[in-house]
Design a protein around this motif. Structure first.
Motif, PDB file in Angstrom:
ATOM      1  N   LEU A  58       0.662  -1.159  -0.044  1.00 20.09           N
ATOM      2  CA  LEU A  58      -0.058   0.061  -0.001  1.00 20.09           C
ATOM      3  C   LEU A  58       0.949   1.327  -0.110  1.00 20.09           C
ATOM      4  N   ALA A  59       0.413   2.588  -0.319  1.00 19.80           N
ATOM      5  CA  ALA A  59       1.155   3.685  -0.629  1.00 19.80           C
ATOM      6  C   ALA A  59       1.129   4.175   0.958  1.00 19.80           C
ATOM      7  N   MET A  60       1.626   3.504   2.037  1.00 18.24           N
ATOM      8  CA  MET A  60       1.730   3.986   3.126  1.00 18.24           C
ATOM      9  C   MET A  60       2.823   3.180   3.854  1.00 18.24           C
ATOM     10  N   GLU A  61       3.298   3.939   4.941  1.00 18.36           N
ATOM     11  CA  GLU A  61       4.537   2.938   5.519  1.00 18.36           C
ATOM     12  C   GLU A  61       4.238   1.859   6.280  1.00 18.36           C
ATOM     13  N   ASN A  62       4.830   0.641   5.995  1.00 19.21           N
ATOM     14  CA  ASN A  62       4.607  -0.586   6.452  1.00 19.21           C
ATOM     15  C   ASN A  62       3.108  -1.086   6.071  1.00 19.21           C
ATOM     16  N   GLY A  63       2.586  -0.355   5.173  1.00 17.20           N
ATOM     17  CA  GLY A  63       1.383  -0.940   4.560  1.00 17.20           C
ATOM     18  C   GLY A  63       1.412  -2.227   3.692  1.00 17.20           C
ATOM     19  N   GLN A  64       0.476  -3.180   4.119  1.00 20.38           N
ATOM     20  CA  GLN A  64       0.702  -4.450   3.096  1.00 20.38           C
ATOM     21  C   GLN A  64      -0.458  -4.732   2.784  1.00 20.38           C
ATOM     22  N   THR A  65      -0.834  -5.151   1.605  1.00 21.82           N
ATOM     23  CA  THR A  65      -1.970  -5.559   0.915  1.00 21.82           C
ATOM     24  C   THR A  65      -1.799  -7.035   0.163  1.00 21.82           C
ATOM     25  N   GLY A  66      -2.840  -7.344  -0.526  1.00 28.92           N
ATOM     26  CA  GLY A  66      -2.568  -8.675  -1.398  1.00 28.92           C
ATOM     27  C   GLY A  66      -3.959  -9.120  -1.702  1.00 28.92           C
ATOM     28  N   VAL A  67      -4.156 -10.562  -1.976  1.00 31.88           N
ATOM     29  CA  VAL A  67      -5.350 -11.046  -2.076  1.00 31.88           C
ATOM     30  C   VAL A  67      -6.290 -10.985  -0.731  1.00 31.88           C
ATOM     31  N   TRP A  68      -7.321 -10.907  -1.006  1.00 37.89           N
ATOM     32  CA  TRP A  68      -8.511 -10.969   0.061  1.00 37.89           C
ATOM     33  C   TRP A  68      -8.839 -12.341   0.218  1.00 37.89           C
ATOM     34  N   LEU A  69      -7.887 -13.135   1.322  1.00 40.21           N
ATOM     35  CA  LEU A  69      -8.065 -14.366   1.027  1.00 40.21           C
ATOM     36  C   LEU A  69      -9.473 -15.335   0.907  1.00 40.21           C
ATOM     37  N   SER A  70     -10.705 -14.800   1.579  1.00 44.99           N
ATOM     38  CA  SER A  70     -11.748 -15.532   1.560  1.00 44.99           C
ATOM     39  C   SER A  70     -12.636 -15.497   0.019  1.00 44.99           C
ATOM     40  N   THR A  71     -11.985 -14.296  -0.664  1.00 47.10           N
ATOM     41  CA  THR A  71     -12.582 -14.042  -2.004  1.00 47.10           C
ATOM     42  C   THR A  71     -11.892 -15.177  -3.026  1.00 47.10           C
ATOM     43  N   PHE A  72     -10.627 -15.599  -2.496  1.00 47.98           N
ATOM     44  CA  PHE A  72     -10.222 -16.836  -3.499  1.00 47.98           C
ATOM     45  C   PHE A  72     -10.512 -18.273  -2.760  1.00 47.98           C
ATOM     46  N   ALA A  73     -10.657 -18.265  -1.581  1.00 44.03           N
ATOM     47  CA  ALA A  73     -11.021 -19.745  -0.809  1.00 44.03           C
ATOM     48  C   ALA A  73     -12.311 -20.031  -1.308  1.00 44.03           C
ATOM     49  N   PRO A 111       0.503 -12.393  -2.940  1.00 48.47           N
ATOM     50  CA  PRO A 111       0.604 -12.118  -1.358  1.00 48.47           C
ATOM     51  C   PRO A 111      -0.798 -12.011  -0.786  1.00 48.47           C
ATOM     52  N   ILE A 112      -0.871 -12.312   0.523  1.00 46.05           N
ATOM     53  CA  ILE A 112      -2.318 -12.456   1.058  1.00 46.05           C
ATOM     54  C   ILE A 112      -2.418 -10.960   2.124  1.00 46.05           C
ATOM     55  N   ASP A 113      -3.369 -10.204   1.964  1.00 47.16           N
ATOM     56  CA  ASP A 113      -3.693  -9.364   2.666  1.00 47.16           C
ATOM     57  C   ASP A 113      -3.828  -9.718   4.080  1.00 47.16           C
ATOM     58  N   PRO A 114      -3.056  -9.333   5.122  1.00 52.07           N
ATOM     59  CA  PRO A 114      -3.100  -9.761   6.464  1.00 52.07           C
ATOM     60  C   PRO A 114      -4.217  -9.415   7.103  1.00 52.07           C
ATOM     61  N   LEU A 115      -5.116  -8.603   6.864  1.00 48.72           N
ATOM     62  CA  LEU A 115      -6.260  -8.240   7.474  1.00 48.72           C
ATOM     63  C   LEU A 115      -7.254  -9.304   7.142  1.00 48.72           C
ATOM     64  N   SER A 116      -6.945  -9.938   6.138  1.00 47.30           N
ATOM     65  CA  SER A 116      -8.253 -10.855   5.619  1.00 47.30           C
ATOM     66  C   SER A 116      -8.104 -12.204   6.368  1.00 47.30           C
ATOM     67  N   GLU A 117      -6.961 -12.394   7.235  1.00 48.00           N
ATOM     68  CA  GLU A 117      -6.608 -13.586   7.999  1.00 48.00           C
ATOM     69  C   GLU A 117      -7.142 -13.536   9.386  1.00 48.00           C
ATOM     70  N   GLU A 118      -7.317 -12.218   9.732  1.00 52.27           N
ATOM     71  CA  GLU A 118      -7.836 -12.047  11.069  1.00 52.27           C
ATOM     72  C   GLU A 118      -9.056 -12.633  11.424  1.00 52.27           C
ATOM     73  N   ASN A 119      -9.466 -13.172  12.554  1.00 50.59           N
ATOM     74  CA  ASN A 119     -10.452 -14.119  13.165  1.00 50.59           C
ATOM     75  C   ASN A 119     -11.843 -13.303  12.375  1.00 50.59           C
ATOM     76  N   ALA A 120     -11.990 -12.190  12.458  1.00 49.36           N
ATOM     77  CA  ALA A 120     -13.285 -11.693  12.031  1.00 49.36           C
ATOM     78  C   ALA A 120     -13.678 -11.815  10.665  1.00 49.36           C
ATOM     79  N   HIS A 121     -12.761 -12.207   9.717  1.00 48.62           N
ATOM     80  CA  HIS A 121     -12.979 -12.451   8.407  1.00 48.62           C
ATOM     81  C   HIS A 121     -12.684 -13.758   8.066  1.00 48.62           C
ATOM     82  N   ILE A 122     -12.727 -14.729   8.895  1.00 58.62           N
ATOM     83  CA  ILE A 122     -12.460 -16.097   8.597  1.00 58.62           C
ATOM     84  C   ILE A 122     -13.826 -16.599   8.077  1.00 58.62           C
TER      85      ILE A 122
END
Length: 228
Positions: A9-24, A48-59
């Motif tokens: 992402l265009a931010m310091e330490n920002g990471q994105t990627g695939v929103w995992l549930s939309t693949f799985a 890459p996998i978006d780390p936010l998409s692996e948080e419990n709320a999004h499983i």
């Protein structure tokens, strides 16, 4: 299935990627329907996998199954590049969500050619969330393709609620509307919404992935029945 290759992402330490549930979630909908699945990405290899998409709320159930599925992990971790699959013919195309798509799908010549070929051959194309940015690659080859098209995608409100809106290269909604699309969305953010227009099926957000995949499966089943 096409996944983003872009992680930053265009931010310091920002990471994105695939929103995992939309693949799985979609992957298992296609496997259960008996489809053979090819997984590709702009660069190929591990997406890459978006780390936010692996948080419990999004499983989701799809993610739970994926975590125990060696073959699915192999497909995800060893994607074909669009260069490798661009000349092949497919019965359908599905593009997963992920903010990275705003960078590597919105102006990708190979992806544009793949979608243009799909348009010429009446191949159904399903896209979820930021994967809808792939339409901009198609629009470079067919500028009027979005004129009057009913489409949905991740909204500005949803971006703001995720607190990522300030770091993105553009607003999906604004650019779609600038190119003439009829943009629609669910009244409540992060709830399912799907639009179908011609060969194109678009899902607003990750919550829409199952509905989008099911709509693509149903479209394929009808076409197979008709052809049979």
């Amino acid at each position: 299935m096409i996944l983003t290759s872009h992680a930053d992402l265009a931010m310091e330490n920002g990471q994105t990627g695939v929103w995992l549930s939309t693949f799985a979630d979609a992957y298992y909908a296609f496997i259960q329907a008996g489809f053979e699945v090819t997984v590709a990405s702009p660069r190929g290899g591990q997406s890459p996998i978006d780390p936010l998409s692996e948080e419990n709320a999004h499983i989701t159930e799809g993610i739970k199954t994926y975590r125990e599925d060696f073959m699915a992990k192999m497909d995800f971790g060893n994607t074909w590049s669009l260069e490798e699959v661009g000349s092949l013919a497919y019965d359908a195309i599905y593009i997963a969500d992920g903010h990275g798509g705003l960078w590597d799908m919105a102006a990708n010549a190979k992806l544009g050619q793949l979608l243009y070929s799909g348009l010429l051959n009446n191949t159904p194309v399903a896209m979820v969330g930021h994967g809808v940015a792939a339409l901009f690659s198609l629009a470079k080859l067919r500028p009027a393709v979005l004129q009057g098209m009913h489409v949905t995608a991740f909204t500005d409100t949803e971006e703001a609620l995720l607190k990522r809106h300030a770091y993105l290269p553009f607003s999906l909604k604004d650019r779609l509307k600038e190119l003439g699309a009829q943009f629609t969305h669910a009244i409540i953010p992060f709830t399912p919404h799907v639009e179908t227009d011609g060969i194109f099926i678009t899902g607003q957000n990750p919550a829409s992935a199952v509905m989008t995949a099911q709509a693509l499966v149903e479209r394929m089943e009808v076409e197979q029945l008709y052809c049979g």
